[in-house]
Write an enzyme that holds these catalytic residues in place. Sequence first.
Site, mmCIF file in Angstrom:
data_model
loop_
_atom_site.group_PDB
_atom_site.id
_atom_site.type_symbol
_atom_site.label_atom_id
_atom_site.label_comp_id
_atom_site.label_asym_id
_atom_site.label_seq_id
_atom_site.Cartn_x
_atom_site.Cartn_y
_atom_site.Cartn_z
ATOM 1 C CE LYS A 1 8.221 34.558 8.819
ATOM 2 N NZ LYS A 1 8.110 34.940 10.245
ATOM 3 C CG HIS B 1 -3.674 -12.431 -3.091
ATOM 4 N ND1 HIS B 1 -3.435 -11.267 -3.819
ATOM 5 C CD2 HIS B 1 -4.210 -13.312 -3.983
ATOM 6 C CE1 HIS B 1 -3.816 -11.448 -5.075
ATOM 7 N NE2 HIS B 1 -4.286 -12.671 -5.201
#
Length: 598
Positions: free
Chosen positions: A208, A350
Site C-alpha cells: 500500500k 481441431h
Amino acid sequence: MLSSAATATATSVSARSGDILCGYFRRKTVSPFRFAQPVYCKSLRPSFVAVRAMSESQTATKNHPQSSGSSGKKQALISLSDKKDLATLGNGLQELGYTIVSTGGTASTLENAGVSVTKVETLTHFPEMLDGRVKTLHPNIHGGILARRDVEHHMVALNEHGIGTFDVVVVNLYPFYDKVTAPGGISFEDGIENIDIGGPAMIRAAAKNHKDVLIVVDSEDYQAVLEYLKGGQSDQQFRRKLAWKAFQHVAAYDSAVSEWLWKQTEGKEKFPPSFTVPLSLQSSLRYGENPHQKAAFYVDKSLAEMNAGGIATAIQHHGKEMSYNNYLDADAAWNCVSEFENPTCVVVKHTNPCGVASRGDILEAYRLAVKADPVSAFGGIVAFNVEVDEVLARELREFRSPTDGETRMFYEIVVAPSYTAKGLEVLKGKSKTLRILEAKKNDQGKLSLRQVGGGWLAQDSDDITPEDISFKSVSDKTPTESELADAKFAWLCVKHVKSNAIVIAKNNCMLGMGSGQPNRVESLRLAFKKAGEEAKGAALASDAFFPFAWKDAVEEACEKGIGAIAEPGGSIRDQDAIDCCNKYGVSLLFTNVRHFRH
C-alpha cells in the site's frame, strides 16, 4: 506502576464462570490503549503484569527510538519462510548501508551468513508470543512501514513515539500450499497453524505504501531490487510492479486457504458461493487462435489441480514452442486417449478425434488410427496411453500416408505418458519442430470451467465410462457380444467429438465420425462417408437421442447396414426408433446418458 484510577478500575471485578472480569485500562502518560472487549482472566495478577509490561514497552519505545524518522538511517525488514538466496540479499543490502531487522529463523540464517541483524523484539520491546502467532503485529513495525514520508503529521507521530521507518520489506509466507497438498494430507489443526497472519499484514502494508517502501515477495527480484537501490533510482513503475506482485502473492495465498477451508466444511457442496482461481503465467504465446489475437498460457494453481495431471503440467521434451491451438488440440487428444484401458492411439485435428484404435500391439493401433482419416491426421496431434519406445518412435518417424503410400506423415505434437531414452532420441530426429510432450493422466472429479461473456460456467468433468452405465437393449434383436463391445467403444469415442456427434466403430477401431453439424443427419452422413463399406455390421453411437427415426437418421443408418446403435434415448419418438430398428433387424441400445460437447 498503575495509576490509582487504573488500580481502582482493575479491582472492580465481577466473577463469571470462575473467571474474573478485568475492566478497561487507559493510561494518559502514553498513547491511549483500550481493550475492545472486556478481558476475562484467571486472576488479577496476570492482568496487572500484562498492563505493566505494556506500559514499560511503550515507555521504552519513547526513550529508545528504534531508528530514524529523523536520523536518516536506512532499514530493511526481512521475514522469510523460503530463504532461497537470502544470504545474497542480506549482504547486498548491508553493503548498501541498510540496517537489517529480522525475525526468528530468518535472523539466524542471516547471522550465519555474516550479516548483522537487529531482532524484531529489540524494536517492539515485546517477545515473540502465542507460539509465534504474534511477532511483527506491532505499531513499531507497522507504523514504520505505513507512514507516508510526505505527510508531516505522519512523521511527527513516528518521532513522538520513537518509531523509525522501513525502506525495504522482504517477506514471503508460511508454506501453506505445500503443507496441505503434501502426501498423506494434513490435520485440520496443523492446516490452521500454517495460515500466515503477520506476513500478509506486512506485505499488504508495504505494498500500500509502495511509494516509500519497496516490497519484495519473490527471490527472483532480489538482484533487480539491489540494482535499483544501488542506482538510487526513483522509478515509480518499478515500485508499482513490485506492489502488484505483492498483492497478487497474497491473493493467491488467500485463495488457497479459502479453497482448503471450504473443503473442510460440512456438506462439502461442489460449488461454493464464491471462489478465486489462482493463475500463474506459464508462457506468452506467439498469438491466439489467429495471428491478430494476443495470447498467453496460465497454469491453474488451485489446490485441486496439485499433482492432478493434464496438459498444463506436461513436460515438453522437444520442438517448437506450444501455440494457443496446440494446447487446445493436445488437451483434447490427451483427454480422449486417457479414457482407454487397453493400448490406444488417438489422432486429433481441431480438437476432434479423427482416428482412434485400441490393440494389444500399439504399432497396429497407431496405423489403424491414422487409416481412419489420413487426410485429417496429416498435421494433427497423435496421443498414446502407453510408453513410446524405440520401435514405436521409428514407426512414427517413417510411417507413410495410407492415401499414397509415399508421403511421410507430419504431426504437430506427440503426447504420451512416458518415453524410453532411445525412443525419445529417435523421435526427436523426425523434425526440429515436432513438439514432444510427456503428460500425466487427468484425475477424475475435476471442476470444469468455461468462460462466457461476463461470467463463467462451472460443472463436473464428464468422467463417465461405459463401465459406469448400463447399455439397455430395447429392440427385438439383442446385440451379440462383439456388437455390444463395438457399441461401448463407439460410445466412449463419441463422448470426445463435438456435437452433434456420430461415431461408427468396429473391432475397437473408429471407422468414421461426424462432428459439429447443426443437425444429426448431416453428422451421420459424414461418419458413413468416412467409414465406407466397413460400416456394414459396425456399431454407431450418437451423443444425444434421435428426434426422428423414419426417413431420418435412424432409418438411414439401418439402410446402410449398421449392426447396432447406441444412443441415450429420452425422445418423445423413442418408439419410432425402436420400431425402425426392429424393421431392419438392428440392435438398439439405450444408455440413458447424454454426451453433448460444445
